[in-house]
Design a protein around this motif. Structure first.
Motif, PDB file in Angstrom:
ATOM      1  N   LYS A 131      80.880  55.391  22.751  1.00 20.44           N
ATOM      2  CA  LYS A 131      81.544  55.928  21.562  1.00 20.44           C
ATOM      3  C   LYS A 131      80.859  57.243  21.127  1.00 20.44           C
ATOM      4  O   LYS A 131      81.520  58.242  20.889  1.00 20.44           O
ATOM      5  CB  LYS A 131      81.457  54.866  20.459  1.00 20.44           C
ATOM      6  N   CYS A 132      79.536  57.236  21.050  1.00 20.25           N
ATOM      7  CA  CYS A 132      78.791  58.472  20.735  1.00 20.25           C
ATOM      8  C   CYS A 132      78.901  59.476  21.887  1.00 20.25           C
ATOM      9  O   CYS A 132      78.733  60.664  21.701  1.00 20.25           O
ATOM     10  CB  CYS A 132      77.308  58.187  20.518  1.00 20.25           C
TER      11      CYS A 132
ATOM     12  N   CYS B 110      75.782  55.411  24.780  1.00 19.95           N
ATOM     13  CA  CYS B 110      76.852  54.800  23.981  1.00 19.95           C
ATOM     14  C   CYS B 110      78.183  55.461  24.346  1.00 19.95           C
ATOM     15  O   CYS B 110      78.320  56.681  24.272  1.00 19.95           O
ATOM     16  CB  CYS B 110      76.560  54.961  22.489  1.00 19.95           C
TER      17      CYS B 110
ATOM     18  N   CYS C 168      72.580  55.181  16.397  1.00 15.88           N
ATOM     19  CA  CYS C 168      73.965  54.883  16.781  1.00 15.88           C
ATOM     20  C   CYS C 168      74.473  53.691  15.967  1.00 15.88           C
ATOM     21  O   CYS C 168      73.833  52.653  15.924  1.00 15.88           O
ATOM     22  CB  CYS C 168      74.013  54.568  18.277  1.00 15.88           C
ATOM     23  N   PRO C 169      75.627  53.855  15.302  1.00 15.71           N
ATOM     24  CA  PRO C 169      76.139  52.765  14.454  1.00 15.71           C
ATOM     25  C   PRO C 169      77.055  51.783  15.191  1.00 15.71           C
ATOM     26  O   PRO C 169      77.528  50.827  14.599  1.00 15.71           O
ATOM     27  CB  PRO C 169      76.930  53.535  13.394  1.00 15.71           C
ATOM     28  N   HIS C 170      77.298  52.031  16.501  1.00 17.77           N
ATOM     29  CA  HIS C 170      78.352  51.264  17.183  1.00 17.77           C
ATOM     30  C   HIS C 170      77.860  49.936  17.744  1.00 17.77           C
ATOM     31  O   HIS C 170      76.677  49.772  18.017  1.00 17.77           O
ATOM     32  CB  HIS C 170      78.981  52.139  18.274  1.00 17.77           C
TER      33      HIS C 170
HETATM   34 ZN   LIG Z   1      77.178  54.999  19.377  1.00 23.40          ZN
END
Ligand SMILES: [Zn+2]
Length: 380
Positions: free
Chosen positions: A323-324, A321, A333-335
């Motif tokens: 973002k992570c 990810c 992972c929330p994205h």
């Molecule tokens: Zn993420």
């Protein structure tokens, strides 16, 4: 019901002296293909415990329709020996037969307890979930002889196999596990060179177990799969550089891929239980091929088999990810998907073949270097 064999290993290996005496006898000789020779060896060394021979009709039918041996023990893939019709006609009940490799070497002994026919379409539908000849496992089944011989087997001599030295027996891995005093051992099935998603799963498992058996299949695989020598080379580099010392047992498992998806995932887990493992990693589309199985079908099958005796680790597909900024899965992972980079084996194959750069989030640079040195005919 708990499997009757518990943790015991079957041992059907005959001593050299006894083998010599058997080979002097005028027993019928039958040539068997590589897959069947390797199955015979796996039975004899205990990798397929509790099996003691090629399955008879009652076991085959029970496995096909109930995913259990006639004894009730969980088993999902038929282990069988096909024979030509004209040879089958002459076999007498309980006759002893010497099983030879295609090069003529005599490697096994079989007591022909039963010769029988079987229903290929029903078998294909139940075991592979399809009768399509586009499925490599189904195609092989339909190409095989129509008669099977069931009965107990013994190993007279080790099969002549290119990667035999790279194999460990269940006895050997159990001894290593004991020596290292591991109470819990994860196992990882593979037929690919390692990318970062594999490593992520192996390390997730290793965070909760004392050690891991990385156990690539080095028997028959379909055209286009990686050649075993590349898998071995790549893993050696990865383990040396990125795993704690003595945390990994790395060995080959010489058996054919069946590409039976969920059922083969269970079969792979049973084998690893015999090799002394307590946990078995099941990822996305385990032992799948094309789009014959759903992404997580191999997860669901384990829910129906609580008495398997090895704990499945049902892992979601990892991805990088942006973002992570690390390897994650949809569980952590929330994205949104725009941040996700999936690591596909197909993409890596393409990059390797076209000699393009492989980004580090996909594959460790040491592994890429190892792959690019020496022979570059990667695929079978
Ligand atoms: Zn993420």
């Amino acid at each position: 019901m708990i499997c009757a064999h518990g943790g015991k290993l079957i041992n059907k290996i005959i001593s050299k002296e006894e083998s010599r005496d058997i080979l002097k006898k005028n027993y019928l000789r039958i040539v068997a293909g590589r897959d069947f020779i390797l199955d015979l060896e796996k039975i004899a060394i205990g990798a397929y415990s509790p099996l003691t021979g090629f399955m008879k009709k009652s076991d085959i039918e029970s496995v096909i329709y109930k995913m259990r041996l006639a004894s009730g023990c969980v088993w999902t893939i038929p282990i069988f020996l096909p024979v030509e019709d004209k040879i089958a006609l002459d076999i007498k009940k309980n006759e002893l037969i010497i099983i030879c490799e295609e090069n003529g070497r005599e490697v096994g002994l079989l007591r022909a307890e039963e010769v029988f026919s079987f229903n290929k379409p029903a078998w294909a539908k139940e075991v592979f979930g399809t009768k399509s000849l586009n499925h490599p496992g189904v195609k092989k089944l339909f190409d095989t002889h129509n008669k099977l011989i069931g009965g107990e087997v013994w190993l007279l001599d080790k099969p002549d196999f290119e990667f035999e030295k790279f194999n460990l027996s269940p006895q050997q891995t159990r001894e290593i596990i004991l020596e290292r005093n591991w109470k819990t051992v994860a196992s990882f099935q593979t037929r690919n060179i390692p990318h970062r998603a594999h490593e992520f799963q192996q390390k997730l498992a290793l965070s909760i177990t004392d050690g891991i058996l990385i156990h690539p299949i080095i028997g028959w695989k379909k055209a286009g799969d990686f050649h075993p020598e590349h898998i071995i080379k790549a893993y050696k580099v990865l383990i040396k550089n990125y795993f704690p010392r003595n945390s990994v047992i790395f060995a080959g498992l010489a058996t054919a891929m069946r590409y039976a998806g969920p059922r083969e995932a269970v079969f792979h887990a049973i084998i690893r239980k015999n090799y002394g493992c307590t946990h078995f990693i099941v990822g996305r589309d385990h032992a799948g091929v094309g789009d014959f199985y759903g992404k997580y079908d191999a997860h669901h099958i384990f829910e129906t088999l609580p008495d398997l005796g090895i704990k499945p680790l049902l892992f979601r597909e990892p991805y990088y990810c942006n973002k992570c900024r690390e390897m994650v899965s949809d569980r952590i992972c929330p994205h949104g998907t725009k941040w996700h980079n999936y690591i596909s084996g197909t993409k890596i194959r393409e990059l390797l073949s076209t000699k393009k750069d492989i980004p580090e989030f996909m594959m460790r640079k040491e592994v890429v270097e190892a792959m690019r040195s020496g022979k570059t005919n990667y695929f079978l």
